[in-house]
Design a protein around this motif. Sequence first.
Motif, PDB file in Angstrom:
ATOM      1  N   VAL A  66     -55.710 -65.782  84.430  1.00  0.00           N
ATOM      2  CA  VAL A  66     -55.932 -65.371  85.823  1.00  0.00           C
ATOM      3  C   VAL A  66     -57.230 -64.585  85.956  1.00  0.00           C
ATOM      4  O   VAL A  66     -57.697 -64.333  87.078  1.00  0.00           O
ATOM      5  CB  VAL A  66     -54.755 -64.528  86.337  1.00  0.00           C
ATOM      6  CG1 VAL A  66     -53.497 -65.379  86.450  1.00  0.00           C
ATOM      7  CG2 VAL A  66     -54.504 -63.310  85.443  1.00  0.00           C
ATOM      8  N   ALA A  67     -57.821 -64.190  84.854  1.00  0.00           N
ATOM      9  CA  ALA A  67     -59.097 -63.480  84.832  1.00  0.00           C
ATOM     10  C   ALA A  67     -59.545 -63.414  83.386  1.00  0.00           C
ATOM     11  O   ALA A  67     -58.775 -63.703  82.465  1.00  0.00           O
ATOM     12  CB  ALA A  67     -58.972 -62.079  85.417  1.00  0.00           C
ATOM     13  N   THR A 230     -59.677 -47.392  81.655  1.00  0.00           N
ATOM     14  CA  THR A 230     -59.617 -48.152  80.415  1.00  0.00           C
ATOM     15  C   THR A 230     -59.240 -49.599  80.726  1.00  0.00           C
ATOM     16  O   THR A 230     -58.634 -49.884  81.768  1.00  0.00           O
ATOM     17  CB  THR A 230     -58.566 -47.552  79.476  1.00  0.00           C
ATOM     18  OG1 THR A 230     -57.269 -47.668  80.086  1.00  0.00           O
ATOM     19  CG2 THR A 230     -58.863 -46.086  79.199  1.00  0.00           C
ATOM     20  N   PRO A 231     -59.573 -50.519  79.829  1.00  0.00           N
ATOM     21  CA  PRO A 231     -59.205 -51.920  80.071  1.00  0.00           C
ATOM     22  C   PRO A 231     -57.712 -52.112  80.300  1.00  0.00           C
ATOM     23  O   PRO A 231     -57.300 -52.773  81.261  1.00  0.00           O
ATOM     24  CB  PRO A 231     -59.678 -52.627  78.798  1.00  0.00           C
ATOM     25  CG  PRO A 231     -60.792 -51.783  78.289  1.00  0.00           C
ATOM     26  CD  PRO A 231     -60.405 -50.374  78.607  1.00  0.00           C
ATOM     27  N   GLU A 237     -52.841 -52.639  86.033  1.00  0.00           N
ATOM     28  CA  GLU A 237     -52.679 -52.354  87.460  1.00  0.00           C
ATOM     29  C   GLU A 237     -53.059 -53.556  88.315  1.00  0.00           C
ATOM     30  O   GLU A 237     -52.371 -53.874  89.293  1.00  0.00           O
ATOM     31  CB  GLU A 237     -53.530 -51.138  87.841  1.00  0.00           C
ATOM     32  CG  GLU A 237     -53.438 -50.775  89.317  1.00  0.00           C
ATOM     33  CD  GLU A 237     -54.320 -49.587  89.665  1.00  0.00           C
ATOM     34  OE1 GLU A 237     -54.440 -49.293  90.858  1.00  0.00           O
ATOM     35  OE2 GLU A 237     -54.885 -48.971  88.734  1.00  0.00           O
ATOM     36  N   ARG A 238     -54.145 -54.214  87.942  1.00  0.00           N
ATOM     37  CA  ARG A 238     -54.628 -55.349  88.731  1.00  0.00           C
ATOM     38  C   ARG A 238     -53.777 -56.598  88.542  1.00  0.00           C
ATOM     39  O   ARG A 238     -53.584 -57.391  89.469  1.00  0.00           O
ATOM     40  CB  ARG A 238     -56.083 -55.651  88.339  1.00  0.00           C
ATOM     41  CG  ARG A 238     -57.070 -54.589  88.773  1.00  0.00           C
ATOM     42  CD  ARG A 238     -57.327 -54.650  90.272  1.00  0.00           C
ATOM     43  NE  ARG A 238     -57.846 -55.943  90.654  1.00  0.00           N
ATOM     44  CZ  ARG A 238     -59.126 -56.320  90.547  1.00  0.00           C
ATOM     45  NH1 ARG A 238     -60.013 -55.469  90.054  1.00  0.00           N
ATOM     46  NH2 ARG A 238     -59.523 -57.507  90.932  1.00  0.00           N
ATOM     47  N   ARG A 243     -50.209 -60.976  80.614  1.00  0.00           N
ATOM     48  CA  ARG A 243     -50.259 -60.557  79.211  1.00  0.00           C
ATOM     49  C   ARG A 243     -51.718 -60.452  78.793  1.00  0.00           C
ATOM     50  O   ARG A 243     -52.502 -61.377  78.988  1.00  0.00           O
ATOM     51  CB  ARG A 243     -49.512 -61.570  78.348  1.00  0.00           C
ATOM     52  CG  ARG A 243     -49.596 -61.330  76.854  1.00  0.00           C
ATOM     53  CD  ARG A 243     -48.529 -62.158  76.115  1.00  0.00           C
ATOM     54  NE  ARG A 243     -48.481 -63.524  76.610  1.00  0.00           N
ATOM     55  CZ  ARG A 243     -49.167 -64.539  76.082  1.00  0.00           C
ATOM     56  NH1 ARG A 243     -49.968 -64.326  75.048  1.00  0.00           N
ATOM     57  NH2 ARG A 243     -49.051 -65.759  76.574  1.00  0.00           N
ATOM     58  N   LEU A 244     -52.097 -59.315  78.220  1.00  0.00           N
ATOM     59  CA  LEU A 244     -53.470 -59.107  77.774  1.00  0.00           C
ATOM     60  C   LEU A 244     -53.614 -59.650  76.360  1.00  0.00           C
ATOM     61  O   LEU A 244     -52.917 -59.214  75.445  1.00  0.00           O
ATOM     62  CB  LEU A 244     -53.822 -57.617  77.814  1.00  0.00           C
ATOM     63  CG  LEU A 244     -53.530 -56.899  79.144  1.00  0.00           C
ATOM     64  CD1 LEU A 244     -53.994 -55.450  79.070  1.00  0.00           C
ATOM     65  CD2 LEU A 244     -54.159 -57.624  80.315  1.00  0.00           C
TER      66      LEU A 244
END
Length: 297
Positions: A66-67, A230-231, A237-238, A243-244
Amino acid sequence: MRIPDRLSSRLPGRLGGDKAEEPVVPMVRLHGVITPQTGGPVPRSVINSVSTEKVLERAFTTEHAVAVALLINSPGGSPTQSALVGERIRGLAEEHDLPVLAFCEDVAASGGYWLACAADEIYAHPTSVVGSIGVVSSGFGLEGFIERFGIERRLHTAGTSKARLDPFLPEKEEDVAWLTGIQGELHDMFKEWVTGRRGERLAQGADLFTGEVWTGARAAELGLVDGLGTPRGILTERFPQARLTPVEGRRPLLARLGLGAPAAASTAGWAQVTAADVALGLAQAADIRASWARYGL
């Protein structure tokens, strides 16, 4: 959770796992000096169009992305490599219609800030060092070194300007004037890139193009970054459901096993290395170190 279940949860959607449709934010780390060099005295952590190509492609083609997040820690370096990587990021972002968020770590200065401007949004930690929108060229005068060791420099050229700024020859005023002109052109290109990417977000009336650097907190006031954090904090939040996922480049098999590559030079080959070669290699390594030291790192 049983071990088979844990393994299944990590498999791609077509093979199983209940996270198959989970949105993802790939995180790409861009760490190091920006240079076309990849070997010799230059550290392994470098940024250039070759070293970033595959990892950027993997990030932007990640399923359910998504980004894309860029974690930037760089004191800068080559203007051309900065531009090539920045343009590649923009091309992939437009091709895959994905927003890009950049996060400045210890330093995103000079070419490092150029890379950050490839993102749609830039964030920094309050203690980050950001900016240095300018052009610098450094080198060493080694004519005294080779003279001390009785080494004679033999250089033959066709063309009066072919050997400008040779580190083993005395510096000439006309060569410095030529270099200053080139730096002015590159500085204009840097300013155009920053103003084109940041637009009205930049603070009006502030001279942001002197080569000065600021803390992340001050950079936010000047519009060089969009916010502080922080990343993990900002991305969570965004994109609360995402999942990072760190995306790393694939290293050669020998490197993954902790083994070095075979020696590149034989004994006979090393015999051909001159004191001038050693001096130049040490100078390049010192220049890389100085790029970080310039920002207290």
